[in-house]
Design a protein around this motif. Sequence first.
Motif, PDB file in Angstrom:
ATOM      1  N   PHE A  69       0.808  -1.219   0.000  1.00 33.86           N
ATOM      2  CA  PHE A  69       0.000   0.000   0.000  1.00 33.86           C
ATOM      3  C   PHE A  69       0.850   1.282   0.000  1.00 33.86           C
ATOM      4  CE2 PHE A  69      -3.143  -2.978   2.030  1.00 33.86           C
ATOM      5  CZ  PHE A  69      -4.071  -2.939   0.985  1.00 33.86           C
ATOM      6  N   ASP A  70       2.146   1.139  -0.213  1.00 39.09           N
ATOM      7  CA  ASP A  70       3.049   2.295  -0.322  1.00 39.09           C
ATOM      8  C   ASP A  70       2.974   3.178   0.928  1.00 39.09           C
ATOM      9  OD1 ASP A  70       5.009   3.720  -1.677  1.00 39.09           O
ATOM     10  OD2 ASP A  70       3.597   4.975  -2.779  1.00 39.09           O
ATOM     11  N   LEU A  71       3.010   2.544   2.091  1.00 35.17           N
ATOM     12  CA  LEU A  71       2.749   3.250   3.336  1.00 35.17           C
ATOM     13  C   LEU A  71       3.970   3.913   3.957  1.00 35.17           C
ATOM     14  CD1 LEU A  71       0.182   0.787   4.931  1.00 35.17           C
ATOM     15  CD2 LEU A  71      -0.272   3.014   3.904  1.00 35.17           C
ATOM     16  N   THR A  72       5.101   3.876   3.276  1.00 36.31           N
ATOM     17  CA  THR A  72       6.247   4.635   3.780  1.00 36.31           C
ATOM     18  C   THR A  72       6.406   5.955   3.025  1.00 36.31           C
ATOM     19  OG1 THR A  72       7.750   3.459   2.292  1.00 36.31           O
ATOM     20  CG2 THR A  72       7.519   2.591   4.528  1.00 36.31           C
ATOM     21  N   ARG A  73       5.529   6.188   2.051  1.00 32.68           N
ATOM     22  CA  ARG A  73       5.581   7.447   1.305  1.00 32.68           C
ATOM     23  C   ARG A  73       4.590   8.439   1.936  1.00 32.68           C
ATOM     24  NH1 ARG A  73       7.424   7.709  -3.817  1.00 32.68           N
ATOM     25  NH2 ARG A  73       6.737   5.558  -4.257  1.00 32.68           N
ATOM     26  N   ASP A  74       5.058   9.637   2.230  1.00 37.66           N
ATOM     27  CA  ASP A  74       4.210  10.663   2.838  1.00 37.66           C
ATOM     28  C   ASP A  74       3.401  11.348   1.737  1.00 37.66           C
ATOM     29  OD1 ASP A  74       3.090  12.883   4.069  1.00 37.66           O
ATOM     30  OD2 ASP A  74       4.764  13.114   5.469  1.00 37.66           O
ATOM     31  N   TYR A  75       2.162  10.906   1.569  1.00 32.93           N
ATOM     32  CA  TYR A  75       1.331  11.461   0.504  1.00 32.93           C
ATOM     33  C   TYR A  75       0.847  12.876   0.821  1.00 32.93           C
ATOM     34  CZ  TYR A  75       1.214   7.383  -2.517  1.00 32.93           C
ATOM     35  OH  TYR A  75       1.561   6.388  -3.396  1.00 32.93           O
ATOM     36  N   GLY A  76       0.840  13.258   2.080  1.00 33.87           N
ATOM     37  CA  GLY A  76       0.523  14.641   2.422  1.00 33.87           C
ATOM     38  C   GLY A  76       1.558  15.586   1.820  1.00 33.87           C
ATOM     39  N   LYS A  77       2.820  15.285   2.053  1.00 33.94           N
ATOM     40  CA  LYS A  77       3.902  16.104   1.491  1.00 33.94           C
ATOM     41  C   LYS A  77       3.942  16.000  -0.028  1.00 33.94           C
ATOM     42  CE  LYS A  77       7.017  16.023   5.486  1.00 33.94           C
ATOM     43  NZ  LYS A  77       8.354  15.594   5.995  1.00 33.94           N
ATOM     44  N   LEU A  78       3.688  14.790  -0.550  1.00 29.21           N
ATOM     45  CA  LEU A  78       3.728  14.597  -1.992  1.00 29.21           C
ATOM     46  C   LEU A  78       2.623  15.403  -2.679  1.00 29.21           C
ATOM     47  CD1 LEU A  78       4.820  13.198  -4.521  1.00 29.21           C
ATOM     48  CD2 LEU A  78       3.300  11.273  -4.013  1.00 29.21           C
ATOM     49  N   ARG A  79       1.430  15.395  -2.117  1.00 32.51           N
ATOM     50  CA  ARG A  79       0.324  16.163  -2.690  1.00 32.51           C
ATOM     51  C   ARG A  79       0.650  17.653  -2.701  1.00 32.51           C
ATOM     52  NH1 ARG A  79      -4.957  15.044  -2.404  1.00 32.51           N
ATOM     53  NH2 ARG A  79      -5.286  16.714  -0.892  1.00 32.51           N
ATOM     54  N   THR A  80       1.231  18.135  -1.616  1.00 31.01           N
ATOM     55  CA  THR A  80       1.622  19.547  -1.558  1.00 31.01           C
ATOM     56  C   THR A  80       2.667  19.853  -2.614  1.00 31.01           C
ATOM     57  OG1 THR A  80       1.148  19.660   0.809  1.00 31.01           O
ATOM     58  CG2 THR A  80       2.618  21.347  -0.104  1.00 31.01           C
ATOM     59  N   TYR A  81       3.657  18.974  -2.746  1.00 28.03           N
ATOM     60  CA  TYR A  81       4.731  19.155  -3.725  1.00 28.03           C
ATOM     61  C   TYR A  81       4.181  19.197  -5.147  1.00 28.03           C
ATOM     62  CZ  TYR A  81       8.806  17.915  -6.570  1.00 28.03           C
ATOM     63  OH  TYR A  81       9.782  17.887  -7.535  1.00 28.03           O
ATOM     64  N   LEU A  82       3.299  18.252  -5.482  1.00 29.69           N
ATOM     65  CA  LEU A  82       2.733  18.211  -6.824  1.00 29.69           C
ATOM     66  C   LEU A  82       1.827  19.410  -7.092  1.00 29.69           C
ATOM     67  CD1 LEU A  82       1.809  14.414  -7.152  1.00 29.69           C
ATOM     68  CD2 LEU A  82       3.678  15.604  -8.318  1.00 29.69           C
ATOM     69  N   SER A  83       1.097  19.839  -6.073  1.00 32.53           N
ATOM     70  CA  SER A  83       0.149  20.941  -6.246  1.00 32.53           C
ATOM     71  C   SER A  83       0.846  22.276  -6.490  1.00 32.53           C
ATOM     72  CB  SER A  83      -0.759  21.060  -5.010  1.00 32.53           C
ATOM     73  OG  SER A  83      -1.559  19.914  -4.849  1.00 32.53           O
ATOM     74  N   GLU A  84       2.051  22.426  -5.954  1.00 29.20           N
ATOM     75  CA  GLU A  84       2.749  23.702  -6.071  1.00 29.20           C
ATOM     76  C   GLU A  84       3.034  24.092  -7.514  1.00 29.20           C
ATOM     77  OE1 GLU A  84       6.126  23.135  -3.578  1.00 29.20           O
ATOM     78  OE2 GLU A  84       5.085  23.768  -1.744  1.00 29.20           O
ATOM     79  N   GLY A 134      -7.209  10.515  -0.787  1.00 26.70           N
ATOM     80  CA  GLY A 134      -6.801   9.237  -0.215  1.00 26.70           C
ATOM     81  C   GLY A 134      -6.284   8.237  -1.223  1.00 26.70           C
ATOM     82  N   LEU A 135      -6.008   8.673  -2.442  1.00 24.79           N
ATOM     83  CA  LEU A 135      -5.508   7.756  -3.466  1.00 24.79           C
ATOM     84  C   LEU A 135      -4.036   7.451  -3.224  1.00 24.79           C
ATOM     85  CD1 LEU A 135      -6.234   8.026  -7.268  1.00 24.79           C
ATOM     86  CD2 LEU A 135      -3.922   7.588  -6.465  1.00 24.79           C
ATOM     87  N   ARG A 136      -3.680   6.174  -3.338  1.00 21.12           N
ATOM     88  CA  ARG A 136      -2.292   5.756  -3.195  1.00 21.12           C
ATOM     89  C   ARG A 136      -1.925   4.856  -4.365  1.00 21.12           C
ATOM     90  NH1 ARG A 136      -1.060   7.002   2.090  1.00 21.12           N
ATOM     91  NH2 ARG A 136       1.021   6.144   1.829  1.00 21.12           N
ATOM     92  N   LEU A 137      -0.659   4.830  -4.713  1.00 23.22           N
ATOM     93  CA  LEU A 137      -0.161   3.935  -5.751  1.00 23.22           C
ATOM     94  C   LEU A 137       0.242   2.620  -5.093  1.00 23.22           C
ATOM     95  CD1 LEU A 137       0.730   3.811  -8.824  1.00 23.22           C
ATOM     96  CD2 LEU A 137       3.027   4.138  -7.931  1.00 23.22           C
ATOM     97  N   MET A 138      -0.374   1.523  -5.512  1.00 28.03           N
ATOM     98  CA  MET A 138      -0.072   0.223  -4.916  1.00 28.03           C
ATOM     99  C   MET A 138       1.161  -0.397  -5.572  1.00 28.03           C
ATOM    100  SD  MET A 138      -4.041  -0.923  -4.911  1.00 28.03           S
ATOM    101  CE  MET A 138      -3.789  -2.630  -4.436  1.00 28.03           C
ATOM    102  N   ARG A 139       1.937  -1.121  -4.771  1.00 27.38           N
ATOM    103  CA  ARG A 139       3.126  -1.811  -5.263  1.00 27.38           C
ATOM    104  C   ARG A 139       2.820  -3.308  -5.276  1.00 27.38           C
ATOM    105  NH1 ARG A 139       8.779  -0.943  -5.047  1.00 27.38           N
ATOM    106  NH2 ARG A 139       9.669  -2.469  -6.488  1.00 27.38           N
ATOM    107  N   GLN A 140       2.436  -3.806  -6.432  1.00 29.74           N
ATOM    108  CA  GLN A 140       1.936  -5.166  -6.542  1.00 29.74           C
ATOM    109  C   GLN A 140       3.010  -6.138  -7.042  1.00 29.74           C
ATOM    110  OE1 GLN A 140      -2.123  -5.071  -8.491  1.00 29.74           O
ATOM    111  NE2 GLN A 140      -1.575  -2.910  -8.711  1.00 29.74           N
ATOM    112  N   ASP A 141       2.644  -7.422  -7.019  1.00 27.76           N
ATOM    113  CA  ASP A 141       3.528  -8.461  -7.536  1.00 27.76           C
ATOM    114  C   ASP A 141       3.695  -8.272  -9.048  1.00 27.76           C
ATOM    115  OD1 ASP A 141       4.839 -11.220  -7.388  1.00 27.76           O
ATOM    116  OD2 ASP A 141       3.236 -11.533  -8.858  1.00 27.76           O
TER     117      ASP A 141
END
Length: 276
Positions: free
Chosen positions: A80-95, A110-117
């Motif tokens: 579930f890509d839970l070590t990536r801070d999507y709060g900071k990432l969203r701010t970074y992309l929005s800028e 609440g969208l996250r990029l999943m890391r699948q097999d």
Amino acid sequence: MDYLHAEQRGDNTVLTDTRFFDLAQTLDNGQAFRWCESGKNEFSGIAHGRRMTISYDESGILTLKDTSLEEFERIWKRYFDLTRDYGKLRTYLSESAGEFLYNAIEHSPGLRLMRQDVWEVLVSFILSQNSNIPRIKKMVEAICINFGEKLPCGGHTFPTPKALASLSENDLADIKSGYRAAYILDAARKTASGEFSPTELENLPSDEIYKALLNIHGVGPKVAECVLLYGFGRVERYPIDVWIKRTMEEHIPEGFSDKTYQGIAQQYVFHYARRK
């Protein structure tokens, strides 16, 4: 650094800060095909040989049922890509975002990029060609029922490359995959033999993995980019089909200004345009 707090509560693992993890936005947006809504605020699915039920309540607590903290750390944190801070990432992309991308980011907090097999992603997106999400889900489920291993708690695992490698196209008739059957078998044989090895490719540059994927019969640029993004986690890459090409030309003709996370930016765009 981790920013989501996970802890063991009885037989479950719970996450107590889920501001940027929405189940529907993540599990039902076309990047994975084995999850379905199983109750109010609850999804069930099968991944990594394990049946999982995950739910959340009004207080924002998300529960991975019958999951130890050790299993969470070993499998689901990465998935579930839970070590990536999507709060900071969203701010970074929005800028640096234009109006359409900004609105897309705001639409799906609440969208996250999943890391699948990698193997499952490869076959799933081979099946996705010229199809729609409901039909893809049916074909993926059919290949699991017919050739995967039955799980004690219900459902079937995704079949291994070896389980498919010795089959014929006629053996895949019940999957109703049509011309894609030949592509699946070629992928299975090349993966089972080690000619295509996700483990050996894991640390290579994205362009080299891309070339290796194109050596599989029936894998074109779109499927290869899907595997790079959803399987290998290369967030600087993203697939382009007719639909996303039209959306980008209409709303973001100059392309994404930041290429580092354009795979995640594309997920926001895809989900937003789909729901408009």
